[in-house]
Design a protein around this motif. Structure first.
Motif, mmCIF file in Angstrom:
data_model
loop_
_atom_site.group_PDB
_atom_site.id
_atom_site.type_symbol
_atom_site.label_atom_id
_atom_site.label_comp_id
_atom_site.label_asym_id
_atom_site.label_seq_id
_atom_site.Cartn_x
_atom_site.Cartn_y
_atom_site.Cartn_z
ATOM 1 N N PRO A 154 40.199 66.406 38.562
ATOM 2 C CA PRO A 154 41.442 65.656 38.828
ATOM 3 C C PRO A 154 42.505 66.482 39.556
ATOM 4 N N ARG A 155 42.729 67.712 39.129
ATOM 5 C CA ARG A 155 43.709 68.575 39.794
ATOM 6 C C ARG A 155 43.285 68.874 41.231
ATOM 7 N N TYR A 156 42.022 69.201 41.414
ATOM 8 C CA TYR A 156 41.498 69.551 42.729
ATOM 9 C C TYR A 156 41.621 68.381 43.696
ATOM 10 N N PHE A 157 41.230 67.196 43.261
ATOM 11 C CA PHE A 157 41.317 66.020 44.129
ATOM 12 C C PHE A 157 42.770 65.672 44.446
ATOM 13 N N ALA A 158 43.658 65.868 43.475
ATOM 14 C CA ALA A 158 45.077 65.582 43.719
ATOM 15 C C ALA A 158 45.632 66.475 44.817
ATOM 16 N N GLU A 159 45.239 67.751 44.828
ATOM 17 C CA GLU A 159 45.705 68.673 45.869
ATOM 18 C C GLU A 159 45.110 68.307 47.227
ATOM 19 N N GLN A 160 43.836 67.948 47.252
ATOM 20 C CA GLN A 160 43.212 67.540 48.508
ATOM 21 C C GLN A 160 43.881 66.277 49.056
ATOM 22 N N THR A 161 44.198 65.352 48.162
ATOM 23 C CA THR A 161 44.833 64.107 48.593
ATOM 24 C C THR A 161 46.231 64.374 49.160
ATOM 25 N N ALA A 162 46.979 65.256 48.513
ATOM 26 C CA ALA A 162 48.307 65.610 49.024
ATOM 27 C C ALA A 162 48.197 66.232 50.407
ATOM 28 N N ASN A 163 47.200 67.075 50.610
ATOM 29 C CA ASN A 163 46.985 67.683 51.924
ATOM 30 C C ASN A 163 46.660 66.619 52.969
ATOM 31 N N MET A 164 45.798 65.673 52.599
ATOM 32 C CA MET A 164 45.427 64.630 53.554
ATOM 33 C C MET A 164 46.617 63.749 53.900
ATOM 34 N N ARG A 165 47.475 63.489 52.937
ATOM 35 C CA ARG A 165 48.688 62.712 53.232
ATOM 36 C C ARG A 165 49.594 63.459 54.209
ATOM 37 N N ALA A 166 49.681 64.774 54.049
ATOM 38 C CA ALA A 166 50.473 65.578 54.985
ATOM 39 C C ALA A 166 49.859 65.517 56.385
ATOM 40 N N GLY A 167 48.530 65.536 56.449
ATOM 41 C CA GLY A 167 47.861 65.407 57.737
ATOM 42 C C GLY A 167 48.121 64.057 58.378
ATOM 43 N N LEU A 168 48.068 63.015 57.569
ATOM 44 C CA LEU A 168 48.367 61.678 58.088
ATOM 45 C C LEU A 168 49.761 61.616 58.694
ATOM 46 N N ALA A 169 50.709 62.257 58.033
ATOM 47 C CA ALA A 169 52.105 62.201 58.469
ATOM 48 C C ALA A 169 52.311 62.835 59.837
ATOM 49 N N ARG A 170 51.476 63.830 60.198
ATOM 50 C CA ARG A 170 51.654 64.492 61.494
ATOM 51 C C ARG A 170 50.537 64.155 62.491
ATOM 52 N N GLY A 171 49.672 63.216 62.134
ATOM 53 C CA GLY A 171 48.617 62.803 63.056
ATOM 54 C C GLY A 171 47.420 63.714 63.096
ATOM 55 N N PHE A 172 47.280 64.574 62.077
ATOM 56 C CA PHE A 172 46.129 65.484 62.021
ATOM 57 C C PHE A 172 45.176 64.954 60.963
ATOM 58 N N THR A 173 44.205 64.158 61.395
ATOM 59 C CA THR A 173 43.253 63.562 60.466
ATOM 60 C C THR A 173 41.848 63.664 61.029
ATOM 61 N N VAL A 174 40.884 63.402 60.168
ATOM 62 C CA VAL A 174 39.535 63.160 60.662
ATOM 63 C C VAL A 174 39.584 61.841 61.433
ATOM 64 N N PRO A 175 38.974 61.761 62.619
ATOM 65 C CA PRO A 175 39.032 60.506 63.384
ATOM 66 C C PRO A 175 38.470 59.327 62.581
ATOM 67 N N LYS A 176 39.049 58.166 62.794
ATOM 68 C CA LYS A 176 38.662 56.976 62.033
ATOM 69 C C LYS A 176 37.165 56.709 62.130
ATOM 70 N N VAL A 177 36.578 56.882 63.308
ATOM 71 C CA VAL A 177 35.163 56.592 63.478
ATOM 72 C C VAL A 177 34.291 57.517 62.631
ATOM 73 N N SER A 178 34.795 58.709 62.334
ATOM 74 C CA SER A 178 34.036 59.656 61.513
ATOM 75 C C SER A 178 34.313 59.500 60.025
ATOM 76 N N VAL A 179 35.258 58.627 59.680
ATOM 77 C CA VAL A 179 35.556 58.326 58.279
ATOM 78 C C VAL A 179 34.865 57.035 57.865
ATOM 79 N N THR A 180 34.770 56.113 58.797
ATOM 80 C CA THR A 180 34.222 54.787 58.493
ATOM 81 C C THR A 180 32.830 54.894 57.880
ATOM 82 N N GLY A 181 32.681 54.279 56.709
ATOM 83 C CA GLY A 181 31.406 54.283 56.007
ATOM 84 C C GLY A 181 31.201 55.473 55.098
#
Length: 582
Positions: A154-181
């Motif tokens: 739970p702690r580990y996933f919470a930190e990863q999720t916070a990081n991903m939200r920060a990436g979303l905020a600045r446009g640094f994400t895994v491309p949608k096509v590579s996330v789909t599925g």
């Protein structure tokens, strides 16, 4: 006969404290990399293992932004201290250690500087499956540490999720096509029963654990999985589906990211360890595609096929004779090629490790979006999902590359090879490792592995696959190619299934720079072989040549270049090798 050199540079044990003059450049370097390694092991939740391999701790590493910045400061300081050590005063062996160490730490610094931790997965490698073991553990203590890691999910996933939200905020994400599925890979982990992949180690526990203790561990595992892991996975699944996927970037070029051109160049250098530009790599790729196409034409004629190259590819992709009917048939076929390679090893490589790997199917939860195979120390995986997309004519090349004498073999050599600093044993440079893997596919022609023109064409297909990566990766991330253009280019040049091609393109989109390392490393190793054969003539022994490459361990390609020059200067002889304790 040329005597072996008296000053063994490449394969001797690391200088110990008793051999190092206090205050010398060697001593300063050793103190620096030993301290960094001890620190890194703790940071990454590892602890010393009795067999020389690091054991995973009873918790998962911290990955939050504050910890990342603290690591950046530490590693930046390490590079500063390393720069103060005079390289010209280092012994030959420690010069290698310094080059390896600097390359590793520079990559760590760049990863954090570009905040790659804000996009902590790609199209086929996921943080939520990384710590899920394929098999059971050896003793009760390992099981208890594993349970500790599950409690930390739970702690580990919470930190990863916070990081991903920060990436979303600045446009640094895994491309949608590579996330789909890819969200489907999380689903099996949301089941609160024995079908959860996290429970796999408890299905077959070793007999050295008393039955009563086994039952206690199983009971605790069911409770921890149901009450702590499953809720965390369920929450992660909702985040990926409801928040991350809808907001993930639709542009696929790394150069379009914040500071994207510098980021892509840094990734190229990280994976290849070479100072090549995207333009240079693209040009090399186009040249290799042309060369391999000519070889494909010759092999097509050898097979007695009278149509065009495109028609031959279509024949190979659609004729049922080239595909397994059952998962067992594919695994059995792969096993045959691995054992055939085993038979030829004594004439190919001088030092042979005792450690042996198994052969397993790719786990069911990963198989739909996973590559055709992947090597590993304990086991070599083959994908049995969607059998009509898994041609048998490429299996010999795949087995050589991923298993023996490729990655699984490399892993055993790293375990049993010459003693070297601890940080070196955990080092993997893609240009070196994947370069060797691709080289072994060609080496199969020397070993007598391939039995039919179709299998030889399968080798061409795999070599072409790595050549088109040079074009496609740089095309996407530097020249702005669309996904469709990348798919069309690969389909026009490869006898791989559309499923495999799509999976691969999505991987390149999500993992900038990694795909170009294979071909560049292989080209360098084959060049070294030509140079050695020409310089040494009848004195050339491929077993010694391969030992020279493998004994040095995973190193940056410029370091390998210097090693090969030394090998030729020494008349094709290697220093005596001292193997590590089993």
């Amino acid at each position: 006969m040329i005597a072996a050199p008296a000053a063994p540079v490449w394969a001797q044990p690391s200088a110990g404290a008793a051999q190092t003059v206090p205050g010398s450049a060697d001593a300063r370097l050793k103190a620096l990399y030993d301290a960094e390694w001890d620190w890194r092991e703790k940071e990454m939740a590892r602890e010393p293992g009795e067999d020389g391999r690091g054991a995973t701790a009873d918790h998962l590493p911290r990955v939050d932004a504050a910890t990342q910045q603290r690591r950046l400061e530490y590693w930046t300081n390490v590079l500063s201290e390393l720069g103060k050590i005079p390289r010209d005063q280092l012994s030959p062996e420690e010069k290698i250690n310094a080059e390896v160490f600097e390359t590793i730490i520079t990559a760590f610094v760049n990863d954090i500087r570009f905040k790659t931790y804000e996009a902590p997965f790609n199209s086929d490698s996921f943080f939520w499956t990384d710590f899920s073991p394929r098999e059971g553990f050896q003793d009760a203590d390992e099981y208890r540490r594993y349970l500790g890691r599950l409690k930390d999910v739970p702690r580990y996933f919470a930190e990863q999720t916070a990081n991903m939200r920060a990436g979303l905020a600045r446009g640094f994400t895994v491309p949608k096509v590579s996330v789909t599925g890819r969200d489907k890979t999380i689903e099996p982990y949301t089941k609160a029963d024995e079908t959860n992949p996290l429970y796999v180690p408890f299905l077959q526990m070793p007999s050295n654990i008393p039955a009563a203790e086994q039952e206690r561990l199983k009971a605790e595992a069911k409770q921890v999985i149901a009450q702590q892991a499953v809720p965390a996975y369920t929450e992660l699944l909702s985040f990926i589906r409801d928040e991350y996927l809808p907001k993930a970037r639709t542009n696929i070029s790394a150069s379009s990211l914040p500071d994207g051109k510098a980021y892509y160049q840094a990734m190229i250098e990280k994976f290849t360890t070479l100072k090549l530009t995207p333009e240079e790599i693209h040009k090399i790729g186009l040249s290799e595609v042309a060369r391999i196409t000519a070889e494909m034409e010759a092999t097509k004629k050898k097979a007695g096929f009278n149509g065009t190259l495109g028609e031959f590819r279509h024949f190979l992709k659609t004729d049922p004779q080239f595909y397994a009917k059952t998962p067992h048939e594919l695994i059995a076929e792969a096993s045959y090629w691995v054992k055939k390679a085993d038979l030829k090893l004594k004439d190919t490589i001088g030092f042979l490790p005792r450690f042996r790997h198994g052969i397993l199917p790719v786990p069911e939860a990963l198989a739909p979006i996973y590559t055709g195979g992947r090597g590993g120390l304990e086991s070599c995986l083959f994908n049995t999902y969607n059998l009509p997309a898994r041609p048998l004519y490429t299996l010999p090349s795949l087995a050589l590359h991923e298993c023996t004498p490729g990655h699984s073999f490399q892993g055993a050599l790293a375990l049993e090879g010459p003693p070297r600093p601890a940080f070196r044993n955990a080092t993997y440079f893609s240009g070196y490792g994947e370069g060797w893997g691709l080289y072994t596919e060609w080496l199969g022609t020397v070993m007598g592995i391939y039995e039919t023109p179709y299998q030889e064409f399968g080798r061409h297909t795999y070599e072409m696959w790595r050549a088109v990566r040079l074009v496609v990766d740089t095309g996407i991330h530097h020249y702005g190619w669309s996904r469709e253009k990348a798919l069309d280019y690969m389909k026009a040049n490869l006898a791989l299934s559309d499923h495999e091609i799509t999976t691969e393109v999505d991987r390149y989109i999500a993992w900038p720079g990694q795909a170009v390392s294979y071909k560049l490393g292989e080209l360098q190793i084959r060049r070294h072989r030509r140079e050695a054969e020409q310089a040494l003539g009848p004195k050339f022994d491929q077993r010694k040549f391969h030992d020279a490459i493998l004994q040095i361990g995973s190193v940056p390609l410029p370091v390998l270049e210097e090693r090969m020059k030394q090998f030729i200067a020494d008349g094709g002889e290697n220093p005596p090798m001292t193997a590590a304790a089993p």
